[in-house]
Design an enzyme around this catalytic site. Structure first.
Site, PDB file in Angstrom:
ATOM      1  N   HIS A  73       2.890   6.428  10.607  1.00  0.00           N
ATOM      2  CA  HIS A  73       2.636   5.167   9.782  1.00  0.00           C
ATOM      3  C   HIS A  73       3.397   3.854   9.890  1.00  0.00           C
ATOM      4  O   HIS A  73       3.827   4.264   9.332  1.00  0.00           O
ATOM      5  CB  HIS A  73       2.454   5.478   9.058  1.00  0.00           C
ATOM      6  N   HIS A  75       3.002  -0.307  10.544  1.00  0.00           N
ATOM      7  CA  HIS A  75       2.151  -1.462  11.349  1.00  0.00           C
ATOM      8  C   HIS A  75       3.236  -3.312  11.075  1.00  0.00           C
ATOM      9  O   HIS A  75       4.333  -3.963  11.471  1.00  0.00           O
ATOM     10  CB  HIS A  75       2.150  -2.286   9.280  1.00  0.00           C
ATOM     11  N   ARG A  77       2.950  -6.576  13.043  1.00  0.00           N
ATOM     12  CA  ARG A  77       1.928  -7.532  12.936  1.00  0.00           C
ATOM     13  C   ARG A  77       1.488  -8.232  13.855  1.00  0.00           C
ATOM     14  O   ARG A  77       0.707  -9.546  13.902  1.00  0.00           O
ATOM     15  CB  ARG A  77       2.580  -8.036  12.213  1.00  0.00           C
ATOM     16  N   ASN A 107      -4.631  -2.903  11.141  1.00  0.00           N
ATOM     17  CA  ASN A 107      -5.049  -4.015  10.365  1.00  0.00           C
ATOM     18  C   ASN A 107      -4.396  -4.636  10.392  1.00  0.00           C
ATOM     19  O   ASN A 107      -3.856  -6.193  10.026  1.00  0.00           O
ATOM     20  CB  ASN A 107      -4.823  -3.199   8.901  1.00  0.00           C
ATOM     21  N   ASP A 164      -6.854   2.069   7.453  1.00  0.00           N
ATOM     22  CA  ASP A 164      -5.779   1.624   6.923  1.00  0.00           C
ATOM     23  C   ASP A 164      -5.575   0.374   5.991  1.00  0.00           C
ATOM     24  O   ASP A 164      -5.933  -0.478   7.376  1.00  0.00           O
ATOM     25  CB  ASP A 164      -4.724   2.356   7.396  1.00  0.00           C
ATOM     26  N   HIS A 191      -6.864   6.732   4.030  1.00  0.00           N
ATOM     27  CA  HIS A 191      -6.150   5.300   3.117  1.00  0.00           C
ATOM     28  C   HIS A 191      -6.718   5.628   2.015  1.00  0.00           C
ATOM     29  O   HIS A 191      -7.667   5.083   1.926  1.00  0.00           O
ATOM     30  CB  HIS A 191      -6.059   4.093   3.736  1.00  0.00           C
ATOM     31  N   ASN A 290       1.225  -0.235  -1.869  1.00  0.00           N
ATOM     32  CA  ASN A 290      -0.074   0.832  -2.154  1.00  0.00           C
ATOM     33  C   ASN A 290      -0.227   1.916  -1.357  1.00  0.00           C
ATOM     34  O   ASN A 290      -0.271   1.837  -0.192  1.00  0.00           O
ATOM     35  CB  ASN A 290      -1.378  -0.592  -2.057  1.00  0.00           C
ATOM     36  N   ASP A 317       5.384   3.913   6.635  1.00  0.00           N
ATOM     37  CA  ASP A 317       4.936   2.657   6.261  1.00  0.00           C
ATOM     38  C   ASP A 317       5.051   1.626   6.461  1.00  0.00           C
ATOM     39  O   ASP A 317       5.133   1.220   5.402  1.00  0.00           O
ATOM     40  CB  ASP A 317       3.887   3.133   5.035  1.00  0.00           C
ATOM     41  N   HIS A 321       6.697  -7.570   5.482  1.00  0.00           N
ATOM     42  CA  HIS A 321       6.535  -9.177   5.366  1.00  0.00           C
ATOM     43  C   HIS A 321       7.332 -10.354   5.235  1.00  0.00           C
ATOM     44  O   HIS A 321       8.294  -9.733   5.011  1.00  0.00           O
ATOM     45  CB  HIS A 321       5.463  -8.944   3.657  1.00  0.00           C
TER      46      HIS A 321
HETATM   47 ZN   LIG Z   1      -2.604   2.224   3.511  1.00  0.00          ZN
END
Ligand SMILES: [Zn+2]
Length: 436
Positions: A73, A75, A77, A107, A164, A191, A290, A317, A321
């Site tokens: 998992h 992210h 970007r 996402n 997600d 999610h 989250n 996760d 940012h």
């Molecule tokens: Zn999530």
């Protein structure tokens, strides 16, 4: 040890590499001993006594070698927010953290909701020893209404779908996505969150949200969705995977579902195993994610479930940012923390010392995540592709975000004293072995 494999931008090719002196651990092959490994054109030769001609010798005394770690998992970007992370910088963070495989959440902006965008992401990162996998969006635009063209996306190599960042809130859509994914040999990653209950909360609803005057997210916002997924899994016979579990109630429902032999798997992140809501007391947004950090009883329940296998997977996760975004006020700043470059050190420092065996840890971070995506597990056997994580178990250091390879620094573990770090990774014919 300075070597020609220590470059992040372009890792060395594992053409003729002799790794000597390391403790080699492959639980599935019953290997746990000091062994020399010869890697020729990316392929393994296990237990070689003499240095092959022309080989680059890497002395790994005091190091451990395991099958390559996998983060289910993350992210990255790209496309859309390359200032926070690109696929290349994400791969560098993965290599630095000891991961040889990752699964990227969809996402991005635009979201990965068709075969073309998925293929584009899969084709990136080819020059790194990190396999990129994609978890495609389950619904078009992640809007929760219309299913994506799942069969085309599965043909492109995807085995999981998720919206997600958001749940699939419409239960009929969730049901159909699970049924359809199941027909294609894939599964939904949920999610788990009821958006009405979560509302505009920024941290766990509890003692600390009251004290701080911050809007809270109640634990049932998560567990109600977990129950919904379990019910639909039982009703349809489809598999479902619950992302980033954070509450005691979720854990209890997942344990119950597993006792009933339902096809439910679940994952847990380092921050939910090691931190509680109290960490938010100074309004430091590096503790805003989250699902949010919960209470001690939740943390403890997640840890027990991680130990006994109710929570199958250890993942990060990883949610980069930019500084600009994360330095906004607590209730405005985006959710999420980076994780790829601290996960291994945290596991070695805090899990192995608290009763988790190395074999169990490898199950949660090497085997279970790949099984969920129907990927083959790496093997340390002669003739197989070298897919390895090299670990320096005695290394002691303080987490310094400025040393991250990720473009982002939003870690909740800054200045933590850890023991154990990734020394390098080898995979797909490439090697990154950091110098001292
Ligand atoms: Zn999530």
């Amino acid at each position: 040890m300075i070597n020609k494999y220590s470059r992040f931008d372009l890792p060395g090719q594992a053409e003729n590499l002799f790794l000597t002196g390391a403790r080699v651990i492959d639980p599935r092959q019953g290997i746990d001993q000091t062994l020399n490994l010869h890697i020729q054109n990316g392929n393994l030769n296990v237990g070689v006594d003499n240095v092959p001609e022309g080989a680059d010798i890497i002395d790994l005394k005091g190091h451990w070698i395991t099958p390559g770690w996998f983060d289910l998992h993350v992210h990255f970007r790209e496309p859309g927010k390359e200032v926070a992370e690109t696929i290349a910088s994400g791969c560098q963070a993965a290599m630095n953290g000891g991961f040889t495989g990752v699964a990227c959440m969809p996402n991005t902006n635009p979201p990965l909701d068709d075969a073309a965008s998925v293929k584009w992401v899969l084709s990136q990162g080819k020059k790194f020893p990190v396999e990129i996998n994609v978890i495609a969006a389950a619904t078009k635009g992640r809007k929760g209404q219309e299913l994506v063209e799942m069969s085309e996306i599965v043909e492109a190599g995807v085995r999981a779908f998720s919206d997600d960042g958001s749940p699939i809130h419409n239960s009929a859509v969730l049901r159909h996505s699970m049924e359809y994914a199941n027909m294609l040999g894939a599964r939904i990653f949920e999610h788990a969150e009821d958006p009405d209950l979560a509302a505009d909360g920024s941290m766990n609803e509890g003692e600390w949200s009251t004290r701080l005057g911050v809007a809270g997210i109640p634990s049932i916002a998560e567990s109600i969705d977990v129950i919904r997924c379990i019910e639909i899994a039982e009703f349809t016979g489809a598999a479902v995977h619950i992302c980033h579990v954070s509450t005691r109630e979720s854990v209890e429902w997942i344990r119950w579902a597993k006792q009933r032999k339902l096809r439910v798997t679940a994952e847990v992140c380092p921050h939910h195993l090691l931190l509680t809501e109290e960490a938010c007391k100074d309004f430091d947004t590096n503790f805003k994610m989250n699902p949010p950090l919960r209470m001690e009883e939740d943390r403890k329940a997640c840890w027990d479930a991680f130990l006994d296998g109710t929570l199958d997977v250890y993942c990060t996760d990883h949610a980069p940012h930019s500084w600009e975004d994360k330095t906004q006020e607590f209730d405005v700043a985006p959710f999420g923390v980076v994780g790829l470059e601290t996960a291994l050190g945290l596991a070695f420092t805090h899990f192995l010392s608290q009763g988790m065996s190395l074999e169990k840890l490898l199950d949660r971070v090497v085997y279970a995540p790949r099984e969920i995506l129907s990927l083959p597990a790496p093997e340390i056997t002669t003739g197989s592709l070298a897919n390895l994580t090299i670990i320096e178990p005695e290394a002691r250091y303080k987490v310094n975000p400025d040393e991250f390879r990720s473009y982002s620094r939003n870690t909740p573990f800054k200045n933590w004293e850890l023991q154990g770090r990734a020394k390098g990774v080898i995979n797909r014919g490439f090697a990154l072995i950091k110098g001292n």
